[in-house]
Design a protein around this motif. Structure first.
Motif, PDB file in Angstrom:
ATOM      1  N   VAL A 161       0.599  -1.185  -0.305  1.00 20.72           N
ATOM      2  CA  VAL A 161      -0.030   0.190  -0.137  1.00 20.72           C
ATOM      3  C   VAL A 161       0.640   0.860  -0.052  1.00 20.72           C
ATOM      4  CG1 VAL A 161      -1.330   1.283   1.490  1.00 20.72           C
ATOM      5  CG2 VAL A 161      -1.416  -1.623   1.101  1.00 20.72           C
ATOM      6  N   THR A 162       1.657   1.376   1.000  1.00 17.80           N
ATOM      7  CA  THR A 162       2.979   2.646   1.182  1.00 17.80           C
ATOM      8  C   THR A 162       3.358   2.394  -0.665  1.00 17.80           C
ATOM      9  OG1 THR A 162       2.917   1.964   3.362  1.00 17.80           O
ATOM     10  CG2 THR A 162       4.866   3.100   1.920  1.00 17.80           C
ATOM     11  N   LEU A 163       3.665   1.727  -1.154  1.00 18.76           N
ATOM     12  CA  LEU A 163       4.647   1.727  -2.209  1.00 18.76           C
ATOM     13  C   LEU A 163       3.549   2.227  -3.394  1.00 18.76           C
ATOM     14  CD1 LEU A 163       7.460  -0.371  -2.095  1.00 18.76           C
ATOM     15  CD2 LEU A 163       7.730   1.658  -1.602  1.00 18.76           C
ATOM     16  N   ALA A 164       2.655   1.718  -3.730  1.00 14.25           N
ATOM     17  CA  ALA A 164       1.496   1.913  -4.562  1.00 14.25           C
ATOM     18  C   ALA A 164       1.954   4.054  -4.150  1.00 14.25           C
ATOM     19  CB  ALA A 164       0.221   2.039  -4.184  1.00 14.25           C
ATOM     20  N   TRP A 165       1.358   4.352  -2.991  1.00 10.92           N
ATOM     21  CA  TRP A 165       0.865   5.339  -2.366  1.00 10.92           C
ATOM     22  C   TRP A 165       2.118   6.657  -2.951  1.00 10.92           C
ATOM     23  CZ3 TRP A 165      -2.980   8.507  -1.302  1.00 10.92           C
ATOM     24  CH2 TRP A 165      -4.546   8.453  -1.558  1.00 10.92           C
ATOM     25  N   ALA A 166       3.055   5.101  -3.530  1.00  9.67           N
ATOM     26  CA  ALA A 166       4.429   6.271  -3.200  1.00  9.67           C
ATOM     27  C   ALA A 166       4.479   6.329  -4.586  1.00  9.67           C
ATOM     28  CB  ALA A 166       6.129   5.362  -2.843  1.00  9.67           C
ATOM     29  N   THR A 167       3.717   5.808  -5.579  1.00  7.67           N
ATOM     30  CA  THR A 167       3.630   6.618  -7.057  1.00  7.67           C
ATOM     31  C   THR A 167       2.615   6.994  -6.931  1.00  7.67           C
ATOM     32  OG1 THR A 167       3.039   4.150  -7.757  1.00  7.67           O
ATOM     33  CG2 THR A 167       2.846   5.088  -9.721  1.00  7.67           C
ATOM     34  N   ILE A 168       2.072   7.476  -6.308  1.00  9.70           N
ATOM     35  CA  ILE A 168       0.774   9.222  -6.857  1.00  9.70           C
ATOM     36  C   ILE A 168       1.791  10.122  -5.849  1.00  9.70           C
ATOM     37  CG2 ILE A 168      -1.300   9.731  -5.307  1.00  9.70           C
ATOM     38  CD1 ILE A 168      -2.654   6.937  -5.635  1.00  9.70           C
ATOM     39  N   ALA A 169       2.057   9.804  -4.521  1.00 11.40           N
ATOM     40  CA  ALA A 169       3.288  10.677  -4.395  1.00 11.40           C
ATOM     41  C   ALA A 169       4.158  11.445  -5.007  1.00 11.40           C
ATOM     42  CB  ALA A 169       4.036   9.691  -3.383  1.00 11.40           C
ATOM     43  N   THR A 170       4.774  10.473  -5.936  1.00  6.53           N
ATOM     44  CA  THR A 170       5.687  11.133  -7.214  1.00  6.53           C
ATOM     45  C   THR A 170       4.770  11.735  -7.876  1.00  6.53           C
ATOM     46  OG1 THR A 170       6.699   8.555  -7.236  1.00  6.53           O
ATOM     47  CG2 THR A 170       7.193  10.201  -9.060  1.00  6.53           C
ATOM     48  N   VAL A 171       4.198  11.244  -8.678  1.00  2.00           N
ATOM     49  CA  VAL A 171       3.221  12.545  -9.330  1.00  2.00           C
ATOM     50  C   VAL A 171       3.176  13.715  -8.948  1.00  2.00           C
ATOM     51  CG1 VAL A 171       1.326  13.175 -10.428  1.00  2.00           C
ATOM     52  CG2 VAL A 171       2.095  10.882 -10.658  1.00  2.00           C
ATOM     53  N   VAL A 172       2.702  13.812  -7.474  1.00  2.00           N
ATOM     54  CA  VAL A 172       2.245  15.146  -6.873  1.00  2.00           C
ATOM     55  C   VAL A 172       3.227  16.041  -6.431  1.00  2.00           C
ATOM     56  CG1 VAL A 172       1.441  15.838  -4.868  1.00  2.00           C
ATOM     57  CG2 VAL A 172      -0.147  13.816  -5.594  1.00  2.00           C
ATOM     58  N   VAL A 173       4.845  15.158  -5.968  1.00  2.00           N
ATOM     59  CA  VAL A 173       6.235  15.616  -5.770  1.00  2.00           C
ATOM     60  C   VAL A 173       6.553  16.182  -7.043  1.00  2.00           C
ATOM     61  CG1 VAL A 173       8.318  15.321  -4.948  1.00  2.00           C
ATOM     62  CG2 VAL A 173       6.033  13.935  -3.656  1.00  2.00           C
ATOM     63  N   VAL A 174       6.465  15.368  -7.942  1.00  2.00           N
ATOM     64  CA  VAL A 174       6.788  15.790  -9.755  1.00  2.00           C
ATOM     65  C   VAL A 174       6.574  17.960  -9.425  1.00  2.00           C
ATOM     66  CG1 VAL A 174       7.426  16.019 -12.237  1.00  2.00           C
ATOM     67  CG2 VAL A 174       8.391  13.779 -10.117  1.00  2.00           C
ATOM     68  N   VAL A 175       5.382  17.333  -9.578  1.00  2.00           N
ATOM     69  CA  VAL A 175       4.013  18.507 -10.388  1.00  2.00           C
ATOM     70  C   VAL A 175       4.522  19.370  -8.976  1.00  2.00           C
ATOM     71  CG1 VAL A 175       2.125  19.668 -10.320  1.00  2.00           C
ATOM     72  CG2 VAL A 175       2.737  17.861 -11.550  1.00  2.00           C
ATOM     73  N   ALA A 176       4.793  19.628  -7.903  1.00  2.00           N
ATOM     74  CA  ALA A 176       3.956  20.341  -6.825  1.00  2.00           C
ATOM     75  C   ALA A 176       6.148  21.254  -6.171  1.00  2.00           C
ATOM     76  CB  ALA A 176       4.520  19.730  -5.321  1.00  2.00           C
ATOM     77  N   ARG A 177       7.219  20.665  -6.589  1.00  2.00           N
ATOM     78  CA  ARG A 177       8.731  20.565  -6.786  1.00  2.00           C
ATOM     79  C   ARG A 177       8.367  21.105  -8.136  1.00  2.00           C
ATOM     80  NH1 ARG A 177      12.306  20.070  -2.483  1.00  2.00           N
ATOM     81  NH2 ARG A 177      13.248  22.007  -3.658  1.00  2.00           N
ATOM     82  N   ILE A 178       8.183  20.992  -8.893  1.00  2.00           N
ATOM     83  CA  ILE A 178       8.507  21.962  -9.897  1.00  2.00           C
ATOM     84  C   ILE A 178       7.763  23.385  -9.763  1.00  2.00           C
ATOM     85  CG2 ILE A 178       7.990  22.469 -12.850  1.00  2.00           C
ATOM     86  CD1 ILE A 178       8.747  19.547 -13.417  1.00  2.00           C
ATOM     87  N   GLY A 179       6.563  23.344  -9.378  1.00  2.00           N
ATOM     88  CA  GLY A 179       5.549  24.363  -9.189  1.00  2.00           C
ATOM     89  C   GLY A 179       5.834  26.046  -8.420  1.00  2.00           C
ATOM     90  N   TRP A 180       6.906  24.514  -7.373  1.00  2.00           N
ATOM     91  CA  TRP A 180       7.108  25.416  -6.164  1.00  2.00           C
ATOM     92  C   TRP A 180       8.242  26.036  -6.706  1.00  2.00           C
ATOM     93  CZ3 TRP A 180      10.612  24.622  -2.264  1.00  2.00           C
ATOM     94  CH2 TRP A 180      11.263  25.518  -0.938  1.00  2.00           C
ATOM     95  N   THR A 181       9.692  25.656  -7.195  1.00  2.00           N
ATOM     96  CA  THR A 181      10.228  26.450  -7.385  1.00  2.00           C
ATOM     97  C   THR A 181       9.891  27.349  -8.345  1.00  2.00           C
ATOM     98  OG1 THR A 181      11.189  23.823  -7.247  1.00  2.00           O
ATOM     99  CG2 THR A 181      12.635  25.912  -7.684  1.00  2.00           C
ATOM    100  N   ALA A 182       9.759  27.522  -9.202  1.00  2.00           N
ATOM    101  CA  ALA A 182       9.336  29.227 -10.621  1.00  2.00           C
ATOM    102  C   ALA A 182       8.032  29.330  -9.620  1.00  2.00           C
ATOM    103  CB  ALA A 182       8.255  27.704 -11.419  1.00  2.00           C
ATOM    104  N   ALA A 183       8.001  29.230  -8.445  1.00  2.00           N
ATOM    105  CA  ALA A 183       6.545  29.911  -8.203  1.00  2.00           C
ATOM    106  C   ALA A 183       7.392  31.172  -8.465  1.00  2.00           C
ATOM    107  CB  ALA A 183       6.097  29.630  -6.634  1.00  2.00           C
ATOM    108  N   PRO A 184       8.441  31.887  -7.354  1.00  2.00           N
ATOM    109  CA  PRO A 184       9.342  32.599  -7.658  1.00  2.00           C
ATOM    110  C   PRO A 184       9.411  33.745  -8.747  1.00  2.00           C
ATOM    111  CG  PRO A 184      10.530  31.782  -5.982  1.00  2.00           C
ATOM    112  CD  PRO A 184       9.542  30.873  -6.744  1.00  2.00           C
TER     113      PRO A 184
END
Lengths: 355, 310
Positions: free
Chosen positions: A43-66
């Motif tokens: 279950v944890t690793l299945a969630w890790a897949t979802i987390a990957t998408v979220v983290v990829v989008v969030a990380r790019i968005g967050w770094t681009a925000a300024p």
């Protein structure tokens, strides 16, 4: 098959507590604990897949925000990219991305759908059959396995096209495509230079060679998906068309392609998604120049090529702007891919109705 | 549709049904068939052109030296790309270590433990989204998440970028392989008192193994050829991965936490070089890279066919 052995080993009577009547037994406490732990891990690793998408989008968005806050929407309409003066604009890159993708896609779709028809209709096998029949009379025994085999062989070759890394296509483009299109390009710009699309001269890298290589790269995707769509058309439709006296191509263009059109369109959209994000061929062949021009011989830039060319040596300010550009690219590909997936889903549903 | 009057035999002019090249519609059909054949042949031309040039231009420099020597500087003769082969193996290895456990166990959850849950649907949707992620954006992500945090270009940064690209391939193929295991095998295991874990680990995974490995192979082949996500995460280096002999074995974390060369980035860097020697090496590196990628790919497809038969 190693299966029966693997299955029998832990459950054999000898290990099941000596109960010779049955090899079945309830799981022990340890086994139940292991079960809970393993399921938790899954279950944890299945969630890790979802987390990957979220983290990829969030990380790019967050770094681009300024950078997004600083440059605002003017960034999308700006035409200069000058790290020294801190002026950043990606309009030429957006236009270049769309231009090369559309041109590459038009070429790729034309050839891709033609090959899909060729594969789905067993043209190769029929041609060979005809040849065989001419050579040694009607050879019906071989004909039964021929279509499948020919199609498989051709499909493997097309899949090979997809397996070759894009950087190798880029290298090939530099040394084969650019020299090959130079002659025709010079003729076209000399004689048809009054047309906006031929208005400049080809000076090496440019939109046309990049689009040609891009077409080769999206070809396998388009071929595979539209072939699936064509094969999924129920045979009774084709038989009905033939029964009404249609020629082979009247059946293909009048019945098969329209029926499979949603699937084929989905394939083209998926190819578009790939073309938008393709980097290496464009970074190597498009010329990396922030120019806005209608001419197919003009050098250009694309979002992905911009990222590839500027990231390695970028300072902090430029990295912010590049992150913004990456965010724009992410939004574009995401929209296109979701649209393609939805279309293919609808195509599958529509096909259910026909059956 | 039903309002159309039925066609009687007298309405049909049988001459219209004649098949001969003198009839325009037959001629058109024949011409289109020819055009399709020609287009298919034309589309195969690039593949053979690429393979031909790889063998001719790349094969010219192929020898032991390219595997054991370092990339040459401008105007230097000779040289090779031994360090780039090592770097490719290290980075793809790191990416495999990261993505394969997540992919396979994630697939076990999606296919076996909770196939109809909302989580499983979301995981599948996310994996499909990741398939469509442009590879350069995986590099941008790794840059923001690893390079910007650790403050330097490194092999793990490249590994993270490639792992993001490998994960959906591993997960979706593994799910498909697990699904193709017949339900009666699961029922038999559960009926004998096996826990779900024992069922998965001893029955389902072993019989789906060839299919699962196919996915891993395809993912590795894709990752080995990727360039875009490595240009600004692993960067490049003209040196071996380690300072002490044997130089091609990383011995400490420090060996990994520095710019690492790869075959793909070497091809990119040398392709635009004005120096003939470097261009030749780019072709040879391309030959080696394509050989590796095709080998892994074909092995994977063999496995798939083998699993389909058993």
């Amino acid at each position: 098959m190693s299966l029966p052995r693997a299955a029998a080993e832990p459950l054999s009577p000898a290990r099941a507590g000596g109960d010779a009547e049955s090899i079945a037994r309830p799981p022990s406490r340890g086994e139940r604990l292991a079960d809970v732990a393993f399921r938790g891990a899954c279950v944890t690793l299945a969630w890790a897949t979802i987390a990957t998408v979220v983290v990829v989008v969030a990380r790019i968005g967050w770094t681009a925000a300024p950078a997004v806050r600083e440059h605002g929407l003017a960034f999308l309409a700006g035409t200069t990219w000058d790290a020294n003066r801190g002026t950043f604009g990606i309009l030429p890159a957006i236009v270049g991305t769309m231009y090369t993708s559309c041109l590459g896609l038009a070429l790729g779709a034309l050839f891709g759908v033609a090959i899909a028809i060729f594969l789905a209709e067993h043209f190769l096998a029929r041609g060979l059959e005809m040849l065989l029949a001419m050579l040694e009379g009607a050879e019906r025994a071989a004909a039964s396995t021929l279509p499948g085999r020919c199609e498989d062989a051709l499909r493997v070759v097309i899949e090979l096209l997809a397996a070759i890394p894009s950087v190798v296509y880029g290298l090939w483009g530099i040394f084969v495509v650019i020299p090959a299109v130079r002659g025709p390009a010079a003729w076209l710009s000399d004689h048809l230079g009054w047309l906006p699309i031929f208005s400049t001269k080809l000076s090496g890298p440019g939109i046309l060679p990049a689009s040609i290589v891009l077409a080769i790269m999206v070809l396998p995707t388009i071929t595979a998906v539209s072939r699936d769509a064509l094969v999924a058309v129920p045979p009774k439709l084709r038989e009905a068309a033939f029964g009404l006296g249609a020629t082979r191509w009247e059946a293909i263009l009048g019945v098969l392609v329209p029926t499979a059109s949603t699937g084929i369109f989905g394939a083209v959209i998926l190819g578009f998604g790939r073309a938008l994000g393709e980097t290496m061929a464009l970074a190597m062949l498009a010329g990396n120049a922030n120019v806005l021009s209608w001419s197919v011989f003009s050098p250009a830039n694309t979002l992905a090529a911009l990222l590839a060319n500027h990231f390695p040596e970028a300072g902090t300010v430029e990295v912010g702007a590049l992150m913004y550009a990456a965010l724009v690219l992410l939004a574009m590909t995401l929209a296109v891919n979701v649209a393609g997936a939805l279309l293919l889903q609808r195509a599958a549903k529509a096909m259910h109705g026909i059956r | 549709m039903s309002s159309a009057p039925p066609i009687s035999a007298g309405d049909v002019d049988l001459v219209d049904l004649e098949r001969s090249l003198r009839k325009p519609r037959s001629l058109l059909s024949w011409a289109l068939s020819l055009a399709t054949g020609v287009m298919t042949l034309a589309a195969l031309f690039p593949l053979f052109s690429v393979l031909y040039l790889l063998v001719v231009r790349g094969g010219a420099r192929l020898g032991l030296a390219v595997f054991t020597e370092l990339p040459p500087a401008a105007l230097m003769p000779g040289g090779g790309f031994g360090n780039a082969i090592v770097g490719t193996l290290v980075i793809v290895g790191l990416a495999t270590l990261l993505s394969v456990p997540i992919g396979i166990l994630g697939a076990v959850y999606v296919a076996e433990l909770g196939p109809d849950t909302r989580t499983a649907t979301t995981v599948r949707f996310c994996a499909k989204l990741l398939t469509g992620l442009p590879s350069i954006l995986a590099g941008v992500f790794a840059f923001a998440a690893v390079v910007a945090v650790t403050g330097r270009f490194s092999a793990p940064a490249g590994g993270v970028a490639l792992a993001v690209l490998m994960l959906p391939i591993v997960l979706l193929t593994a799910e498909e392989a697990l699904r193709s295991v017949p339900p009666r095998m699961r029922e038999a295991a559960l009926g004998l008192g096996a826990t779900r874990t024992q069922m998965v680990l001893r029955i389902v995974l072993p019989s789906a193994l060839p299919g699962v490995l196919t996915g891993v192979m395809l993912a590795v082949a894709r990752a080995a050829g990727e360039t875009a996500p490595l240009i600004f995460t692993a960067l490049f280096s003209d040196f071996w991965i380690s300072n002490s002999a044997p130089v091609f074995v990383p011995k400490a974390i420090d060996d990994l936490m520095k710019p690492t060369p790869t075959l793909a980035v070497l091809i990119y860097n040398f392709s635009g070089s004005p120096f003939e020697n470097q261009v030749e090496l780019a072709w040879t590196a391309a030959l080696v890279l394509v050989f590796i990628v095709l080998l892994v790919n074909v092995t994977g497809q063999r496995l798939a066919r083998w699993s389909a038969r058993s």
